[in-house]
Design a protein around this motif. Structure first.
Motif, PDB file in Angstrom:
ATOM      1  N   LEU A  68      -6.280   6.346  -6.355  1.00  0.00           N
ATOM      2  CA  LEU A  68      -7.043   5.251  -5.751  1.00  0.00           C
ATOM      3  C   LEU A  68      -7.378   5.592  -4.312  1.00  0.00           C
ATOM      4  O   LEU A  68      -6.557   6.168  -3.594  1.00  0.00           O
ATOM      5  CB  LEU A  68      -6.245   3.943  -5.785  1.00  0.00           C
ATOM      6  CG  LEU A  68      -5.936   3.359  -7.148  1.00  0.00           C
ATOM      7  CD1 LEU A  68      -5.132   2.064  -7.000  1.00  0.00           C
ATOM      8  CD2 LEU A  68      -7.213   3.104  -7.934  1.00  0.00           C
ATOM      9  N   GLU A  69      -8.589   5.214  -3.908  1.00  0.00           N
ATOM     10  CA  GLU A  69      -9.027   5.394  -2.519  1.00  0.00           C
ATOM     11  C   GLU A  69      -8.787   4.152  -1.686  1.00  0.00           C
ATOM     12  O   GLU A  69      -8.511   4.243  -0.496  1.00  0.00           O
ATOM     13  CB  GLU A  69     -10.518   5.723  -2.465  1.00  0.00           C
ATOM     14  CG  GLU A  69     -10.875   7.089  -2.955  1.00  0.00           C
ATOM     15  CD  GLU A  69     -12.354   7.375  -2.789  1.00  0.00           C
ATOM     16  OE1 GLU A  69     -13.148   6.431  -2.588  1.00  0.00           O
ATOM     17  OE2 GLU A  69     -12.715   8.555  -2.865  1.00  0.00           O
ATOM     18  N   ALA A  70      -8.951   2.955  -2.300  1.00  0.00           N
ATOM     19  CA  ALA A  70      -8.818   1.707  -1.556  1.00  0.00           C
ATOM     20  C   ALA A  70      -8.622   0.556  -2.525  1.00  0.00           C
ATOM     21  O   ALA A  70      -8.967   0.642  -3.705  1.00  0.00           O
ATOM     22  CB  ALA A  70     -10.057   1.459  -0.702  1.00  0.00           C
ATOM     23  N   ALA A  71      -8.084  -0.532  -1.985  1.00  0.00           N
ATOM     24  CA  ALA A  71      -7.892  -1.751  -2.766  1.00  0.00           C
ATOM     25  C   ALA A  71      -8.256  -2.942  -1.892  1.00  0.00           C
ATOM     26  O   ALA A  71      -8.099  -2.901  -0.668  1.00  0.00           O
ATOM     27  CB  ALA A  71      -6.440  -1.868  -3.223  1.00  0.00           C
ATOM     28  N   ALA A  83       5.324  -5.694  -4.148  1.00  0.00           N
ATOM     29  CA  ALA A  83       5.323  -4.998  -5.441  1.00  0.00           C
ATOM     30  C   ALA A  83       3.909  -4.557  -5.814  1.00  0.00           C
ATOM     31  O   ALA A  83       3.720  -3.482  -6.391  1.00  0.00           O
ATOM     32  CB  ALA A  83       5.908  -5.891  -6.531  1.00  0.00           C
ATOM     33  N   ASP A  84       2.912  -5.370  -5.480  1.00  0.00           N
ATOM     34  CA  ASP A  84       1.526  -5.008  -5.764  1.00  0.00           C
ATOM     35  C   ASP A  84       1.076  -3.848  -4.880  1.00  0.00           C
ATOM     36  O   ASP A  84       0.361  -2.956  -5.330  1.00  0.00           O
ATOM     37  CB  ASP A  84       0.606  -6.205  -5.572  1.00  0.00           C
ATOM     38  CG  ASP A  84       0.879  -7.312  -6.564  1.00  0.00           C
ATOM     39  OD1 ASP A  84       1.460  -7.037  -7.642  1.00  0.00           O
ATOM     40  OD2 ASP A  84       0.523  -8.471  -6.266  1.00  0.00           O
ATOM     41  N   VAL A  85       1.488  -3.872  -3.620  1.00  0.00           N
ATOM     42  CA  VAL A  85       1.159  -2.770  -2.711  1.00  0.00           C
ATOM     43  C   VAL A  85       1.816  -1.489  -3.220  1.00  0.00           C
ATOM     44  O   VAL A  85       1.202  -0.418  -3.205  1.00  0.00           O
ATOM     45  CB  VAL A  85       1.583  -3.095  -1.264  1.00  0.00           C
ATOM     46  CG1 VAL A  85       1.362  -1.898  -0.348  1.00  0.00           C
ATOM     47  CG2 VAL A  85       0.822  -4.307  -0.742  1.00  0.00           C
ATOM     48  N   ALA A  86       3.034  -1.595  -3.724  1.00  0.00           N
ATOM     49  CA  ALA A  86       3.720  -0.424  -4.268  1.00  0.00           C
ATOM     50  C   ALA A  86       2.959   0.152  -5.456  1.00  0.00           C
ATOM     51  O   ALA A  86       2.866   1.376  -5.609  1.00  0.00           O
ATOM     52  CB  ALA A  86       5.149  -0.792  -4.667  1.00  0.00           C
ATOM     53  N   PRO A  93      -1.364   6.957  -2.347  1.00  0.00           N
ATOM     54  CA  PRO A  93      -0.423   6.877  -1.228  1.00  0.00           C
ATOM     55  C   PRO A  93      -1.081   6.610   0.125  1.00  0.00           C
ATOM     56  O   PRO A  93      -0.461   6.044   1.016  1.00  0.00           O
ATOM     57  CB  PRO A  93       0.261   8.242  -1.231  1.00  0.00           C
ATOM     58  CG  PRO A  93       0.039   8.796  -2.588  1.00  0.00           C
ATOM     59  CD  PRO A  93      -1.242   8.204  -3.084  1.00  0.00           C
ATOM     60  N   LYS A  94      -2.348   6.990   0.253  1.00  0.00           N
ATOM     61  CA  LYS A  94      -3.060   6.796   1.522  1.00  0.00           C
ATOM     62  C   LYS A  94      -4.101   5.685   1.447  1.00  0.00           C
ATOM     63  O   LYS A  94      -4.848   5.461   2.395  1.00  0.00           O
ATOM     64  CB  LYS A  94      -3.733   8.099   1.941  1.00  0.00           C
ATOM     65  CG  LYS A  94      -2.753   9.217   2.210  1.00  0.00           C
ATOM     66  CD  LYS A  94      -3.465  10.474   2.610  1.00  0.00           C
ATOM     67  CE  LYS A  94      -2.449  11.594   2.833  1.00  0.00           C
ATOM     68  NZ  LYS A  94      -3.104  12.851   3.185  1.00  0.00           N
ATOM     69  N   ALA A  95      -4.158   4.974   0.330  1.00  0.00           N
ATOM     70  CA  ALA A  95      -5.185   3.947   0.130  1.00  0.00           C
ATOM     71  C   ALA A  95      -4.892   2.701   0.963  1.00  0.00           C
ATOM     72  O   ALA A  95      -3.805   2.134   0.849  1.00  0.00           O
ATOM     73  CB  ALA A  95      -5.267   3.566  -1.348  1.00  0.00           C
ATOM     74  N   PRO A  96      -5.846   2.263   1.777  1.00  0.00           N
ATOM     75  CA  PRO A  96      -5.645   1.002   2.483  1.00  0.00           C
ATOM     76  C   PRO A  96      -5.754  -0.170   1.508  1.00  0.00           C
ATOM     77  O   PRO A  96      -6.481  -0.100   0.522  1.00  0.00           O
ATOM     78  CB  PRO A  96      -6.805   0.973   3.494  1.00  0.00           C
ATOM     79  CG  PRO A  96      -7.861   1.809   2.856  1.00  0.00           C
ATOM     80  CD  PRO A  96      -7.142   2.870   2.082  1.00  0.00           C
ATOM     81  N   GLN A 107      -8.161 -10.459   6.779  1.00  0.00           N
ATOM     82  CA  GLN A 107      -6.911 -10.951   7.343  1.00  0.00           C
ATOM     83  C   GLN A 107      -6.039  -9.812   7.854  1.00  0.00           C
ATOM     84  O   GLN A 107      -5.464  -9.898   8.927  1.00  0.00           O
ATOM     85  CB  GLN A 107      -6.132 -11.736   6.285  1.00  0.00           C
ATOM     86  CG  GLN A 107      -6.864 -12.936   5.740  1.00  0.00           C
ATOM     87  CD  GLN A 107      -7.062 -14.005   6.792  1.00  0.00           C
ATOM     88  OE1 GLN A 107      -6.104 -14.514   7.344  1.00  0.00           O
ATOM     89  NE2 GLN A 107      -8.299 -14.352   7.062  1.00  0.00           N
ATOM     90  N   THR A 108      -5.932  -8.765   7.044  1.00  0.00           N
ATOM     91  CA  THR A 108      -5.100  -7.632   7.412  1.00  0.00           C
ATOM     92  C   THR A 108      -5.493  -6.409   6.591  1.00  0.00           C
ATOM     93  O   THR A 108      -6.084  -6.538   5.519  1.00  0.00           O
ATOM     94  CB  THR A 108      -3.598  -7.953   7.208  1.00  0.00           C
ATOM     95  OG1 THR A 108      -2.805  -6.912   7.777  1.00  0.00           O
ATOM     96  CG2 THR A 108      -3.242  -8.117   5.749  1.00  0.00           C
ATOM     97  N   VAL A 109      -5.182  -5.259   7.130  1.00  0.00           N
ATOM     98  CA  VAL A 109      -5.338  -3.998   6.402  1.00  0.00           C
ATOM     99  C   VAL A 109      -3.952  -3.380   6.359  1.00  0.00           C
ATOM    100  O   VAL A 109      -3.363  -3.107   7.397  1.00  0.00           O
ATOM    101  CB  VAL A 109      -6.327  -3.039   7.088  1.00  0.00           C
ATOM    102  CG1 VAL A 109      -6.400  -1.719   6.334  1.00  0.00           C
ATOM    103  CG2 VAL A 109      -7.702  -3.683   7.195  1.00  0.00           C
ATOM    104  N   LEU A 110      -3.441  -3.211   5.148  1.00  0.00           N
ATOM    105  CA  LEU A 110      -2.124  -2.588   4.995  1.00  0.00           C
ATOM    106  C   LEU A 110      -2.354  -1.091   4.839  1.00  0.00           C
ATOM    107  O   LEU A 110      -2.800  -0.627   3.798  1.00  0.00           O
ATOM    108  CB  LEU A 110      -1.416  -3.163   3.771  1.00  0.00           C
ATOM    109  CG  LEU A 110      -1.229  -4.687   3.798  1.00  0.00           C
ATOM    110  CD1 LEU A 110      -0.701  -5.177   2.468  1.00  0.00           C
ATOM    111  CD2 LEU A 110      -0.328  -5.099   4.942  1.00  0.00           C
ATOM    112  N   PRO A 111      -2.074  -0.344   5.920  1.00  0.00           N
ATOM    113  CA  PRO A 111      -2.313   1.101   5.872  1.00  0.00           C
ATOM    114  C   PRO A 111      -1.240   1.800   5.061  1.00  0.00           C
ATOM    115  O   PRO A 111      -0.198   1.237   4.751  1.00  0.00           O
ATOM    116  CB  PRO A 111      -2.248   1.510   7.345  1.00  0.00           C
ATOM    117  CG  PRO A 111      -1.348   0.506   7.975  1.00  0.00           C
ATOM    118  CD  PRO A 111      -1.545  -0.776   7.187  1.00  0.00           C
ATOM    119  N   ALA A 112      -1.519   3.046   4.752  1.00  0.00           N
ATOM    120  CA  ALA A 112      -0.550   3.865   4.000  1.00  0.00           C
ATOM    121  C   ALA A 112       0.673   4.115   4.840  1.00  0.00           C
ATOM    122  O   ALA A 112       0.679   4.080   6.024  1.00  0.00           O
ATOM    123  CB  ALA A 112      -1.196   5.169   3.595  1.00  0.00           C
TER     124      ALA A 112
END
Length: 112
Positions: A68-71, A83-86, A93-96, A107-112
């Motif tokens: 995956l590149e991004a979500a 758990a969803d981020v996992a 592993p590097k997908a924001p 709201q937020t970007v959860l970086p790798a």
């Protein structure tokens, strides 16, 4: 927050559209390494409850995606379930993970 690239804006739009179309609590979209997108909404049945992001990742996996590149996740919660981020990290592993409000506000970007 920095300006989103066109591909990230696209998956946010797809996630918002899926959520609105189904009247679901959440909408999500993921983009695989080939550029294919998978959209989903949360599932809330008496015997089955799944988050939108979990469904989108499962759809990508069941379609043969290797990475995956991004979500993107559209939710009123303000953040994604760990758990969803996992699950996203298992394939990317590097997908924001881009988390937006229903109105599309990032709201937020959860970086790798």
């Amino acid at each position: 927050m920095s300006e989103l690239n066109a591909e990230d804006a696209k998956i946010i739009t797809l996630a918002r559209s899926s959520r609105a179309r189904n009247g679901a609590a959440e909408g999500a979209a993921v983009r695989d390494e080939m550029g294919r997108t998978y959209t989903a909404t949360s599932v809330d049945l008496p015997s089955l409850k799944l988050s939108a992001l979990a469904v989108a990742v499962a759809m990508a996996v069941s379609s043969g995606a290797d990475g995956l590149e991004a979500a993107a996740l559209v939710t009123t919660a303000g953040t994604a379930d760990p758990a969803d981020v996992a699950a996203v990290r298992d394939l990317g592993p590097k997908a924001p993970v881009l988390v937006t409000a229903p109105n599309g506000e990032l709201q937020t970007v959860l970086p790798a």
